[in-house]
Design an enzyme around this catalytic site. Structure first.
Site, PDB file in Angstrom:
ATOM      1  N   SER A 117       8.716  64.293  41.853  1.00 32.89           N
ATOM      2  CA  SER A 117      10.006  63.694  42.157  1.00 32.89           C
ATOM      3  C   SER A 117       9.805  62.399  42.947  1.00 32.89           C
ATOM      4  O   SER A 117       9.156  61.481  42.455  1.00 32.89           O
ATOM      5  CB  SER A 117      10.900  64.702  42.896  1.00 32.89           C
ATOM      6  N   GLU A 215       9.967  62.363  33.337  1.00 38.79           N
ATOM      7  CA  GLU A 215      10.894  63.475  33.553  1.00 38.79           C
ATOM      8  C   GLU A 215      12.041  62.952  34.401  1.00 38.79           C
ATOM      9  O   GLU A 215      11.913  61.912  35.060  1.00 38.79           O
ATOM     10  CB  GLU A 215      10.191  64.672  34.204  1.00 38.79           C
ATOM     11  N   HIS A 289      11.795  68.927  36.941  1.00 41.35           N
ATOM     12  CA  HIS A 289      12.578  69.517  38.022  1.00 41.35           C
ATOM     13  C   HIS A 289      13.066  70.928  37.726  1.00 41.35           C
ATOM     14  O   HIS A 289      13.882  71.474  38.469  1.00 41.35           O
ATOM     15  CB  HIS A 289      13.785  68.621  38.341  1.00 41.35           C
TER      16      HIS A 289
END
Length: 318
Positions: A117, A215, A289
């Site tokens: 992230s 992602e 995630h």
């Protein structure tokens, strides 16, 4: 030959029982129970887990002031006894401190950084400045519902063995419908799309010759993904890619054709923006995630094979 120059990938020695590892918080502050569970997991592998000085600080929505967060990172980088560095969580704020990382310390003594992230900012900066192989992976065993035993063991194997890592296409992922047939090999780089976009024009390394892993977690909708990919394209950041590996696009699973959006869903955006690159694209990798994430080396050689539906990556440790 790719365009990464003559500098070889820096790979740290694999971890062994008795090694020290340190948990830091480059972005948002983690919960104490979250960290305690992770420490317990790391200790079960025979590692000596310790927590950075400022991990539980809070300054606004970040885990302490910028200078304190980067001080924890640099302290871990400079300590010869620390053999790996775990990010306690992502969130926001890592982008504020990447210019002050002590990459000279990592050149002298490479050690992997594990996270995902917002930690993509660290991975990109460390590759750009010292070619360090890192790991896109979770803080182990933060909760059984999100990072169960399988995910925790994937982190362990990525750090304590030199096994290849192979991910298989999952037809249930939102990106699985996006495929440009072929095989491609290159250094695997990337991570969170928002972080990669933020580094455009600042700290984004050359992606020529790379396999780009992407992602994303839902923010403002399809337009956010479209803007990010368009910005990267217009900046020339995607020129010379060897291939694209698409992970999870969380929150877009039901976007299969909204009449209010002209019938487009997430697969249409990805297909429109990426197929024009003229390189193989493998969608549907169960990484990002979502719950029970895998751990993926970054900065090492990887191959995508759309016929087999696989991404295979060399280890980040030796």
């Amino acid at each position: 030959m790719d365009s990464f120059g003559n500098a070889p990938t820096l790979r740290a020695p694999l971890l062994r029982p008795g090694d020290r590892v340190r948990i830091v918080a480059p972005a948002c502050p983690p919960g104490r129970e979250h960290v305690a569970r992770g420490v317990e997991e790391l200790r079960s592998w025979g590692l000596l887990a310790e927590v950075g000085e400022h991990v539980f600080d809070q300054w606004g929505y970040m885990a302490g002031r910028d200078e304190d967060r980067v001080a924890d990172l640099n302290s871990a980088f400079r300590d010869p006894g620390v053999r790996a560095v775990f990010a306690a969580m992502g969130g926001k704020g890592t982008y504020r401190i990447v210019d002050d990382l002590d990459t000279d310390a990592l050149r002298r003594d490479p050690k992997p950084v594990i996270g995902f992230s917002d930690i993509t900012h660290l991975h990109l900066a460390l590759w750009a400045r010292c070619r360090l192989a890192c790991l896109h992976g979770p803080f182990p065993n933060a909760s059984d519902a999100w990072c169960g035993p399988g995910s925790a063991d994937a982190v362990r194997r990525a750090l304590m063995t030199t096994d290849l890592v192979t991910l298989h296409r999952d037809a249930g992922q939102a990106s699985a419908a996006v495929t440009v047939e072929g095989t491609a090999t290159g250094v695997l780089l990337g991570g969170n799309l928002s972080a990669i976009r933020t580094e455009t024009g600042a700290g984004l390394p050359s992606l020529k010759g790379a396999i780009l892993f992407l992602e994303h977690q839902r923010g403002t909708g399809l337009g956010e993904v479209d803007r990010a990919l368009t910005q990267l394209t217009r900046a020339g950041a995607l020129d010379g890619l060897h291939g694209v590996a698409l992970g999870q696009f969380i929150g877009f699973e039901q976007d299969t054709g909204d009449p209010a959006l002209g019938g487009w869903g997430i697969a249409d955006i990805l297909r429109d923006r990426l197929t024009r690159l003229g390189v193989p694209v493998l969608g549907g990798l169960p990484a990002g995630h979502g719950a029970h994430p895998p751990t993926i080396p970054l900065g090492t050689r990887a191959t995508i094979d759309t016929a087999e539906g696989t991404l295979t990556v060399e280890p980040a440790v030796v």
